[in-house]
Design an enzyme around this catalytic site. Structure first.
Site, short mmCIF file in Angstrom:
data_model
loop_
_atom_site.label_atom_id
_atom_site.label_comp_id
_atom_site.label_asym_id
_atom_site.label_seq_id
_atom_site.Cartn_x
_atom_site.Cartn_y
_atom_site.Cartn_z
NE ARG A 52 21.44 -1.68 4.32
CZ ARG A 52 22.64 -2.31 3.99
NH1 ARG A 52 22.75 -3.11 3.14
NH2 ARG A 52 23.72 -1.54 4.65
CE1 TYR A 104 -2.90 4.04 -3.70
CE2 TYR A 104 -0.85 4.36 -4.29
CZ TYR A 104 -1.59 4.51 -3.51
OH TYR A 104 -1.22 5.03 -2.04
CG ASP A 176 -0.76 -3.20 -7.16
OD1 ASP A 176 -1.31 -3.87 -6.41
OD2 ASP A 176 -0.56 -1.88 -7.14
CE LYS A 201 -3.18 0.71 0.59
NZ LYS A 201 -3.08 1.02 -0.58
C1 PLP Z 1 -1.91 1.78 -1.51
C2 PLP Z 1 -1.48 1.13 -2.74
C3 PLP Z 1 -0.23 1.20 -3.42
C4 PLP Z 1 0.93 1.76 -2.67
O1 PLP Z 1 1.18 1.13 -1.31
P1 PLP Z 1 1.65 1.80 -0.22
O2 PLP Z 1 1.86 0.68 0.87
O3 PLP Z 1 0.72 3.02 0.20
O4 PLP Z 1 3.01 2.34 -0.46
C5 PLP Z 1 -0.18 0.57 -4.59
N1 PLP Z 1 -1.07 -0.16 -5.27
C6 PLP Z 1 -2.37 -0.48 -4.85
C7 PLP Z 1 -3.39 -0.82 -5.60
C8 PLP Z 1 -2.46 0.32 -3.75
O5 PLP Z 1 -3.78 0.29 -3.22
#
Ligand code: PLP
Length: 389
Positions: A52, A104, A176, A201
């Site tokens: 961890r 998001y 983000d 992504k």
């Molecule tokens: C998918 C996404 C998230 C969340 O991420 P997860 O890996 O699904 O928890 C946050 N911000 C954006 C812009 C996203 O496309």
């Protein structure tokens, strides 16, 4: 790597975080699928105690994240939302957060349903207008959270202009960067303090991992995040870390193709009489085009459009009629995806807010993959012709 700042981003991406394995010379970091590490005597160990806290495969990936985002410290989490949750856990009741208005869906849901009831105060503002952000700042503001480009409207925020507001006031700026990826935009270079990714992504890129990341260029900002990662335990696993290390090696190539395909499809859609509106920051008449041109290296493969007539049933049929574009949430993988935000990814956004933003009944989002552009266009053509009247 030494002197990596002088290398091109493709070279940095291929080599990021990975050194030959010390015990065997293996060029690829092994999957250290272990929970613990044997100690020679109490407290005498090789720097690894429990997975961890540390794991060599995860550590290689975390170093790679730092490298490709022009940071110094990277952290890998079980999901993007676990990464966001870690940043929010540094706050205490009464602290205020200014967040983008077109976030998001899961981020907005985490803020509204988990942190607002605990006494964190959120102001959702249009971060495209730095003056609106400035007006929302007060002496309780601790964090600004924004996305650029946003999901799904492709709104662009001038990161350097927001950083000019936060830096002198000691407010943390978190970006983000999921939609752009570090191949197109590196927010730390524009004054952001924390970069977050849904690694699920583009960074993973093969639709086979759920993971998140935080990157900073300041040990003092990293330290509380690292402590929360260990205290709360939402870590990335060794096998997943290996998959993402593998995915990163082609990130620059994939993004080049996502951008090239995105450019062709955006222009084709714009010229299509059955399409009313196209959202893509590469268009000169896109409201954020000038800023995007300045702070991004290219415009990416995320595109949204509204069908002529803005009809719900026709839009739902359209997204189910494509053959190469798979009907699915998520984005950033090698295969093209199509979805209907109002009914899918953004269903948790209240209807009146969706309407205000322009996420209407006929609004469709594409994640353009790395297939051949001609095939993708032919697929959209047959689906639009069959469903939009
Ligand atoms: C998918 C996404 C998230 C969340 O991420 P997860 O890996 O699904 O928890 C946050 N911000 C954006 C812009 C996203 O496309």
């Amino acid at each position: 790597m030494n002197d990596s700042k002088n290398l091109g981003k493709g070279t940095r991406t291929v080599h990021a975080g990975v050194e030959p394995d010390a015990s065997t010379g293996a060029i690829m970091t092994p999957i250290f699928q272990t929970s613990t590490y044997v100690q020679e005597a109490v407290g005498v160990h090789k720097g690894w105690e429990y997975s961890r806290c540390h794991n060599p495969t995860r550590a290689a990936l975390e170093a790679a994240f730092a490298e490709i985002e022009s940071g110094t410290h990277g952290l890998a989490f079980a999901s993007g939302l676990a990464a966001i949750d870690t940043v929010l856990k540094t706050l205490k009741p009464g602290d205020e957060v200014i967040a983008g208005q077109d976030l998001y869906g899961g981020t907005a849901r985490l803020f509204r349903t988990n942190y607002a009831p605990m006494g964190i105060v959120f102001h959702f503002v249009d971060t495209q207008e730095p003056a609106l952000v400035e007006a929302a700042i007060n002496d309780k503001t601790r964090l600004i959270w924004l996305e650029s480009p946003t999901n799904p409207l492709m709104q662009i925020t001038d990161i350097a202009a927001i950083a000019a507001l936060t830096k002198p006031r000691g407010i943390l700026l978190a970006v983000d960067n999921t939609f752009a990826s570090p191949m197109l935009q590196r927010p730390l270079e524009h004054g952001a303090d924390i970069v977050m990714h849904s690694v699920t992504k583009y960074l993973g890129g093969h639709s086979d991992v759920v993971m998140g990341a935080l990157i900073t260029a300041d040990a003092a900002i990293d330290e509380p995040l690292r402590t929360i990662q260990n205290n709360c335990g939402a870590i990335a696993q060794p096998f997943d870390s290996f998959l993402v290390l593998r995915g990163l090696k082609t990130l620059h190539l994939r993004i080049e193709r996502h951008c090239a395909n995105g450019r062709k499809i955006a222009h084709w859609l714009k010229a299509n009489p059955r399409v009313a509106k196209v959202y893509w920051p590469g268009f000169e008449d896109h409201p954020g085009h000038d800023v995007a041109k300045r702070q991004m290296d290219d415009f990416g493969g995320m595109i949204a459009f509204v069908i002529k007539g803005d009809n719900l049933e026709q839009a739902k049929k359209l997204v189910a009629t494509t053959r190469l574009f798979a009907l699915a949430e998520s984005l950033g993988g090698v295969e093209s995806l199509i979805e209907h935000p109002a009914a899918m990814t953004h269903a948790s956004v209240p209807a009146e807010i969706r309407a205000e933003l322009g996420i209407s009944d006929g609004f469709v989002r594409l994640s353009v993959g790395v297939e051949d552009a001609e095939d993708l266009i032919a697929d959209l053509d047959q689906a639009i012709n069959a469903t939009v009247h």
